[in-house]
Design a protein around this motif. Sequence first.
Motif, PDB file in Angstrom:
ATOM      1  N   PHE A  69      48.785 -39.660  43.006  1.00  0.00           N
ATOM      2  CA  PHE A  69      47.908 -38.817  42.191  1.00  0.00           C
ATOM      3  C   PHE A  69      46.630 -38.415  42.924  1.00  0.00           C
ATOM      4  CE2 PHE A  69      50.670 -40.079  38.814  1.00  0.00           C
ATOM      5  CZ  PHE A  69      50.516 -39.127  37.825  1.00  0.00           C
ATOM      6  N   LYS A  70      46.306 -39.142  43.980  1.00  0.00           N
ATOM      7  CA  LYS A  70      45.069 -38.922  44.731  1.00  0.00           C
ATOM      8  C   LYS A  70      43.878 -38.911  43.764  1.00  0.00           C
ATOM      9  CE  LYS A  70      47.145 -36.829  48.761  1.00  0.00           C
ATOM     10  NZ  LYS A  70      48.548 -36.758  48.601  1.00  0.00           N
ATOM     11  N   ASP A  71      43.050 -37.892  43.819  1.00  0.00           N
ATOM     12  CA  ASP A  71      41.851 -37.844  42.973  1.00  0.00           C
ATOM     13  C   ASP A  71      42.152 -37.426  41.535  1.00  0.00           C
ATOM     14  OD1 ASP A  71      40.280 -38.602  45.111  1.00  0.00           O
ATOM     15  OD2 ASP A  71      39.784 -36.547  45.674  1.00  0.00           O
ATOM     16  N   ASP A  72      43.389 -37.059  41.235  1.00  0.00           N
ATOM     17  CA  ASP A  72      43.723 -36.607  39.886  1.00  0.00           C
ATOM     18  C   ASP A  72      43.804 -37.749  38.876  1.00  0.00           C
ATOM     19  OD1 ASP A  72      43.741 -34.026  40.785  1.00  0.00           O
ATOM     20  OD2 ASP A  72      45.916 -33.878  40.933  1.00  0.00           O
ATOM     21  N   ALA A  73      43.998 -38.984  39.344  1.00  0.00           N
ATOM     22  CA  ALA A  73      44.043 -40.135  38.438  1.00  0.00           C
ATOM     23  C   ALA A  73      42.653 -40.748  38.351  1.00  0.00           C
ATOM     24  CB  ALA A  73      45.048 -41.172  38.930  1.00  0.00           C
ATOM     25  N   ILE A  74      42.111 -40.788  37.135  1.00  0.00           N
ATOM     26  CA  ILE A  74      40.808 -41.414  36.927  1.00  0.00           C
ATOM     27  C   ILE A  74      40.977 -42.926  36.852  1.00  0.00           C
ATOM     28  CG2 ILE A  74      38.847 -41.630  35.340  1.00  0.00           C
ATOM     29  CD1 ILE A  74      39.479 -38.684  34.514  1.00  0.00           C
TER      30      ILE A  74
END
Length: 176
Positions: A31-36
């Motif tokens: 997810f890289k930066d897309d997962a909080i």
Amino acid sequence: MGIDEIISVVPYDKQWTILFQNERVNLFKAFKDDAIDIQHFGSTSVQGMFAKPIVDILIGVKTLDLKNSVANNLIQLGYEGFGEMDGTGRLYFRKRQEHAYNLAVVIWNSEQWINNLLIRDYLRNNPHIAQQYSERKLKAITKGYTALLSYSDEKADYVSNILEQAKKSGRYNYKK
């Protein structure tokens, strides 16, 4: 493969926590930066509970419009996507390999996010309720509810009741 599948319920396995931690690392990379945030939820996250031997993972994101790169990364990890389930604000993915995983991708801090964590934490802190829920699951299986969708329907009212108890307890404060 369709979303419905034959399921079983087994005693708690302490390996579930380790499987979650290992998969969490892979999912943050996917997810890289897309997962909080990525949380272990569901019955496999509650010590001592009977559960389907499928690790449930909750992934909080800013938007349900996932980038193609994220979808491709999930496919590379062995996940099958089913899209949004019944307009619930939840994207559903699953992996069925040596170990089984379900992913619920939801908007971080949304009602879906908060409610799932409320139930998890309430069960973790109320072992007698977790035990009752385990008994309910086993009873559903012995009554013949061994397909995922019928099993889920059979226990839906009970899960709603647990959520209401968690909300009323006031102990779990997840603010938007």
